[in-house]
Design a protein around this motif. Structure first.
Motif, short mmCIF file in Angstrom:
data_model
loop_
_atom_site.label_atom_id
_atom_site.label_comp_id
_atom_site.label_asym_id
_atom_site.label_seq_id
_atom_site.Cartn_x
_atom_site.Cartn_y
_atom_site.Cartn_z
N GLY A 116 0.80 -1.22 0.00
CA GLY A 116 0.00 0.00 0.00
C GLY A 116 0.83 1.26 0.00
N GLU A 117 2.00 1.21 -0.62
CA GLU A 117 2.89 2.37 -0.64
C GLU A 117 3.32 2.68 -2.07
OE1 GLU A 117 6.15 2.28 2.05
OE2 GLU A 117 5.04 1.22 3.62
N PRO A 118 3.50 3.97 -2.39
CA PRO A 118 4.00 4.34 -3.71
C PRO A 118 5.49 4.06 -3.82
CG PRO A 118 3.77 6.29 -2.36
CD PRO A 118 3.21 5.15 -1.55
N ILE A 119 5.97 3.94 -5.05
CA ILE A 119 7.39 3.69 -5.25
C ILE A 119 8.19 4.97 -4.99
CG2 ILE A 119 9.17 3.14 -6.96
CD1 ILE A 119 7.26 1.26 -8.30
N ASP A 120 9.16 4.86 -4.10
CA ASP A 120 10.11 5.93 -3.82
C ASP A 120 11.48 5.28 -3.75
OD1 ASP A 120 11.74 7.92 -2.90
OD2 ASP A 120 10.55 8.39 -1.12
N ARG A 121 12.28 5.47 -4.80
CA ARG A 121 13.53 4.73 -4.92
C ARG A 121 14.51 5.01 -3.79
NH1 ARG A 121 13.75 2.26 -9.82
NH2 ARG A 121 12.21 2.98 -11.35
N GLY A 122 14.30 6.06 -3.06
CA GLY A 122 15.21 6.35 -1.95
C GLY A 122 14.68 5.90 -0.60
N SER A 123 13.53 5.26 -0.60
CA SER A 123 12.90 4.90 0.68
C SER A 123 13.36 3.54 1.17
CB SER A 123 11.38 4.88 0.52
OG SER A 123 10.99 3.79 -0.30
N PRO A 124 13.25 3.30 2.49
CA PRO A 124 13.57 1.97 3.02
C PRO A 124 12.67 0.88 2.43
CG PRO A 124 13.48 3.59 4.79
CD PRO A 124 12.95 4.27 3.55
N THR A 125 11.42 1.23 2.12
CA THR A 125 10.51 0.25 1.55
C THR A 125 11.00 -0.24 0.20
OG1 THR A 125 8.59 1.21 2.68
CG2 THR A 125 8.14 -0.17 0.76
N TYR A 126 11.51 0.68 -0.61
CA TYR A 126 12.02 0.30 -1.93
C TYR A 126 13.18 -0.68 -1.78
CZ TYR A 126 13.97 0.67 -6.63
OH TYR A 126 14.46 0.38 -7.88
N GLN A 127 14.08 -0.39 -0.85
CA GLN A 127 15.21 -1.29 -0.62
C GLN A 127 14.74 -2.63 -0.07
OE1 GLN A 127 18.23 -0.67 -1.72
NE2 GLN A 127 17.42 1.30 -2.47
N GLN A 128 13.72 -2.59 0.78
CA GLN A 128 13.16 -3.82 1.33
C GLN A 128 12.57 -4.69 0.22
OE1 GLN A 128 9.78 -3.19 3.86
NE2 GLN A 128 9.61 -5.36 4.46
N VAL A 129 11.86 -4.05 -0.71
CA VAL A 129 11.25 -4.77 -1.82
C VAL A 129 12.33 -5.41 -2.70
CG1 VAL A 129 10.03 -4.45 -4.01
CG2 VAL A 129 9.09 -3.48 -1.90
N ARG A 130 13.36 -4.64 -3.04
CA ARG A 130 14.43 -5.18 -3.88
C ARG A 130 15.15 -6.33 -3.17
NH1 ARG A 130 15.91 -1.95 -8.38
NH2 ARG A 130 17.17 -3.79 -8.89
N THR A 131 15.37 -6.16 -1.88
CA THR A 131 16.04 -7.22 -1.12
C THR A 131 15.20 -8.49 -1.08
OG1 THR A 131 17.19 -5.60 0.27
CG2 THR A 131 16.98 -7.84 1.13
N GLU A 132 13.90 -8.32 -0.88
CA GLU A 132 13.01 -9.48 -0.80
C GLU A 132 12.98 -10.23 -2.13
OE1 GLU A 132 11.62 -11.84 1.52
OE2 GLU A 132 11.18 -9.91 2.45
#
Length: 212
Positions: free
Chosen positions: A38-54
């Motif tokens: 439920g979050e927009p893509i923000d390439r600098g955000s922790p969520t973006y890094q979490q997604v790529r890591t997952e």
């Protein structure tokens, strides 16, 4: 049945063997996981890094993270689904034939993930390696009952093979009996036909004797 999650407490991860039909193929794996969170893509955000890591942890190469899902293979889409399940941190996993479309390495990774998962897991599978190598209690679905198997997979396989062998032996015995019955019937018909021929011959001989 359905699980009521209206209070937001119980998170259930679902994996279906028909997962390809459920994926939004017009977006990327990264976008798909962001949508799940439920979050927009923000390439600098922790969520973006979490997604790529997952995605990387589940075996999807980084070069494929931003590709449209329709461009991925079946096994790659499976990895996206697994990443989507893991990223929402479910309490319970419901998995229907999860090894479909997976290569050997991906099956090994799935086995490790299931064994490491601390929540509840319900897996429906015919995959020998998955069943033998996960720390799960086996249940047998035989309509109309679902019951504990009471054995490991090897023991169950041995029991099933014995049952199949017994059924095959019984079927072979029935086939032999039917063949013997057909043989006896054919023999009886031959004897009956020979008897009728003999009787006709006898009657013909008697008539000829009277004419003389």
């Amino acid at each position: 049945g359905e699980v009521d999650q209206s209070n937001g407490w119980l998170r259930v991860g679902r994996y279906s063997q028909h997962f390809v039909d459920d994926l939004p193929t017009s977006i990327s794996a990264v976008q798909h996981l962001h949508n799940l969170l439920g979050e927009p893509i923000d390439r600098g955000s922790p969520t973006y890094q979490q997604v790529r890591t997952e995605l990387g942890t589940k075996g999807l190469p980084s070069t494929q993270h931003e590709l449209k899902l329709r461009e991925l293979s079946g096994g790659q889409k499976a990895r996206v689904v697994f990443a989507g399940i893991a990223i929402v941190r479910p309490h319970v996993l419901l998995m229907d034939e999860p090894t479909n479309h997976l290569d050997v390495q991906s099956v090994d990774a799935l086995i490790e993930a299931v064994n490491a998962f601390e929540g509840g897991v319900v897996v429906i599978s015919h995959d020998r390696r998955l069943l033998q190598n996960t720390n799960c209690t086996l249940w047998l679905c035989e309509a109309p009952l679902v019951k504990p198997l009471g054995a490991d997979f090897d023991g169950y396989e041995t029991r099933v093979l014995k049952m199949i062998a017994k059924r095959q032996a019984a079927e072979e015995e029935r086939m032999r009996w039917r063949a013997e019955q057909r043989r006896k019937q054919a023999e009886a018909r031959k004897k009956e036909a020979a008897k009728r021929i003999t009787e006709r011959g006898d009657r013909g001989g008697k008539k000829a004797a009277c004419i003389d």
